[in-house]
Design an enzyme around this catalytic site. Sequence first.
Site, short mmCIF file in Angstrom:
data_model
loop_
_atom_site.label_atom_id
_atom_site.label_comp_id
_atom_site.label_asym_id
_atom_site.label_seq_id
_atom_site.Cartn_x
_atom_site.Cartn_y
_atom_site.Cartn_z
N LYS A 1 41.32 25.43 91.25
CA LYS A 1 41.21 24.34 90.28
C LYS A 1 40.26 24.67 89.12
O LYS A 1 39.28 25.37 89.31
CB LYS A 1 40.69 23.07 90.98
CG LYS A 1 41.55 22.61 92.16
CD LYS A 1 42.75 21.81 91.73
CE LYS A 1 42.42 20.38 91.44
NZ LYS A 1 42.67 19.40 92.44
N CYS B 1 23.84 3.02 52.46
CA CYS B 1 23.26 2.87 53.81
C CYS B 1 22.74 4.22 54.29
O CYS B 1 23.48 5.21 54.27
CB CYS B 1 24.32 2.34 54.77
SG CYS B 1 23.87 2.44 56.50
N ASP C 1 49.90 19.26 86.18
CA ASP C 1 49.33 17.99 86.62
C ASP C 1 50.35 16.89 86.39
O ASP C 1 50.35 16.20 85.38
CB ASP C 1 48.05 17.71 85.81
CG ASP C 1 47.14 16.74 86.53
OD1 ASP C 1 47.49 16.33 87.66
OD2 ASP C 1 46.10 16.37 85.97
N CYS D 1 21.25 -0.62 58.14
CA CYS D 1 20.73 -1.15 56.88
C CYS D 1 20.80 -2.68 56.79
O CYS D 1 20.32 -3.26 55.83
CB CYS D 1 21.44 -0.52 55.69
SG CYS D 1 23.14 -1.08 55.49
N CYS E 1 25.26 -4.33 59.71
CA CYS E 1 25.06 -2.91 60.00
C CYS E 1 23.74 -2.73 60.75
O CYS E 1 22.70 -3.20 60.30
CB CYS E 1 25.04 -2.11 58.70
SG CYS E 1 24.56 -0.39 58.95
N TYR F 1 59.06 25.10 90.87
CA TYR F 1 58.13 26.11 91.40
C TYR F 1 58.43 26.55 92.83
O TYR F 1 57.66 27.31 93.41
CB TYR F 1 56.69 25.65 91.28
CG TYR F 1 56.38 24.30 91.90
CD1 TYR F 1 56.56 24.05 93.25
CD2 TYR F 1 55.89 23.27 91.10
CE1 TYR F 1 56.27 22.83 93.80
CE2 TYR F 1 55.58 22.03 91.64
CZ TYR F 1 55.78 21.81 93.00
OH TYR F 1 55.50 20.60 93.53
N GLU G 1 50.60 30.93 88.95
CA GLU G 1 51.33 29.96 88.12
C GLU G 1 50.38 28.88 87.64
O GLU G 1 49.40 28.57 88.31
CB GLU G 1 52.42 29.27 88.96
CG GLU G 1 53.29 30.22 89.73
CD GLU G 1 54.29 29.51 90.64
OE1 GLU G 1 54.21 28.26 90.77
OE2 GLU G 1 55.16 30.21 91.18
N LYS H 1 49.02 25.27 87.47
CA LYS H 1 49.18 24.12 88.36
C LYS H 1 49.42 22.90 87.48
O LYS H 1 48.51 22.41 86.81
CB LYS H 1 47.94 23.92 89.22
CG LYS H 1 48.12 22.80 90.23
CD LYS H 1 47.00 22.78 91.25
CE LYS H 1 47.24 21.81 92.39
NZ LYS H 1 47.61 20.46 92.01
N CYS I 1 30.39 -0.74 57.45
CA CYS I 1 29.23 -1.19 56.71
C CYS I 1 29.59 -1.04 55.23
O CYS I 1 30.05 0.01 54.80
CB CYS I 1 28.04 -0.29 57.07
SG CYS I 1 26.71 -0.37 55.88
#
Length: 671
Positions: free
Chosen positions: A321, A438, A122, A418, A415, A233, A118, A120, A433
């Site tokens: 896991k 640039c 979380d 540039c 920036c 489950y 199945e 798992k 910017c």
Amino acid sequence: MSEAAPEALRRRAAQLREALHKHSYLYHALDDPEISDAEYDRLMQELIDLESRYPDLITPDSPTQRVGAPPLEKFETISHSLPMLSLENGFDEEDVMAFDQRVRRLLNIDMDLVYVAEPKMDGVAVELVYENGELTVASTRGDGFVGEVITPNIKTIRSVPILLQKSGEASIPARIEVRGEVFMRTDAFRKLNQQRLQEGEPPFANPRNAAAGSLRQLDSRVTAKRPLEMFCYGIGIISDMKFRSHWELMNFLKALGLRVNPYIKKCTGIDEVLNYYEDMASRRHRLPYEIDGIVIKVDDLEYQERLGEKSRSPRWALAYKFVPSQETTRIIDIDVQVGRTGALTPVAHLEPVRLGGVIVKRATLHNQDEITKKDIRIGDTVLIQRAGDVIPEVVKVITGKRTGLEKGFIMPDTCPVCGSPVLQPKDEVVLRCINTGCPAQVKERIKHFASRAALNIEGLGDKLISQMVEKRILKSYADLFDLDLETLKGLERMAEKSARNVLEAINKSKHTTLARFIYALGIRHVGEHTATVLAQKFKSLEALMAANEEDLMAIKEIGPEVSQSVVAFFKNPENKKNIHRILRSGLVLEGDETVQKDKLAGLTFVLTGTLNSMTRAQAKQRIESLGGKVTNSVSRKTSYVVAGREPGSKLDKAKELGVSIIDEETFVKML
Ligand code: IVH
């Protein structure tokens, strides 16, 4: 008898116990973990190893002897009639094979065993008690023995039936304790976090914390607004019923109207389980919710009973896991990158760490707001995560690890590439910017233009683009089509052969689709999908360039943001100039129906000499796509002879017969 542990190891065990208690409390009780699950698992494993080497290190309060942490006091508590156990973890194939062997040895079975595998989930483990079909008590797992009563909250979850159904053969038991996982879908989690940020509330670190936080609400009206779901489950105690297998039990739960994960699978033999793991691992990032592995369960319930349990977990199950997608590491430095739209993005340089199967060295910090909100500083230890192919990001700072030497970070007001001023457009969190010339922006635009999903120019790598932008050979992507062998050969690390390959690839890229070309232009908010929609709707570049916002908004999938952006892009004289230059260089767009199909109908062409902007095959294709014909030899019927460099005898023949001769420029214009 085993010997006593050396003093240093005794101290280490005490340290580990303390750390594990603390992190378990932060995780279970406060939903505010400070370390990744992977790091927690490592600490736990270290303690388990120490204790098995020196059993005199085991104390009654060791976290290896107990499941989870005590519940908070604000809810009523309830004892589970059967403890809600945890699962033993496996991290690789070896662990799984060892599990299978151990199980078969204990059962004294040689053959393949039937398992149920199945996903798992979380999320948060809960138990639901149904009496005569009615949901009477719902509780959290708590420390495994005693949980918190959260009945009104659970009742807000739509996928949890308040009354059990009676379907088919299944009769409703007088009492059944159903166990499962409450979770929040990833999209709902993102939406919730956006909303929280807007309302000035701290975001949840991940969907599991969001689910836990939502369940632990004293006011169930708050829970009701959180989109929670549940998959069942297993069971605790059930009255007057017996089942042969876990599989049968799951089908029974389904028949009662309880939700069971549709991906559960019956597997014969451990190899099938391993295949299932691979399958789920590849599917994982496309699922609408987070899973952190698979759970492998012995199917036969009599076998389960014979196998029994250890103190924390049953011997008949194993959690296999996935490689973790969250990790802890340290920020070495922060720098600022400039993207193709001029957006300035702060990027954290990390101490390299393994995450989701790759080594991660950088994580995006998104923008100043994010840095401020999360109080991210250079030198901080942070929890990072990676979801799918997305660039890793910082989830939170582990403030407990601060030394006081960390340095704050503020985004620059010019920036970094540039030196032009940066602006924060209204309603946006990003800084941009303002200089469209640039070099950083130009590089990124060209990289995007040449990328696989765009014009797919092979061999035109990032380094080569950077070099050519820095040498001012390229100022826009249109310049790519003016490159010649001499220029390319003059570049660092560029042999004649590679230079030719690059030119060839650029030439090849001129034959593309309308959708790819629209995407390649790098119009803000126009990704691959939108580009395809635009190509399908407008059917030609010309029509798209002439569209106004209204025309665009009339398309179902296009909103105001995209419309404005598209119109602004094609209005910009620089962009228009670039597009026309590219078109003149001999671009052939499949799916572009602008050009009347019969523009060259009835005309016959002969090609001679070399063309600069396209190969002969491309020229032929273009003529034919416009309804014209191409022949090899000149006759009185020939309409035009296209003369390139170093033309052959065909040119003389044309002159002799008085056939029109046109040069490349005229030819391209004609197209
Ligand atoms: S069975 C004794 N099945 O994982 C067996 N657990 O690490 C009890 N979990 O507390 C669990 N998906 O919250 C089982 N398909 C699944 C699961 C699952 C997620 C969680 C559950 C449990 C934790 C153990």
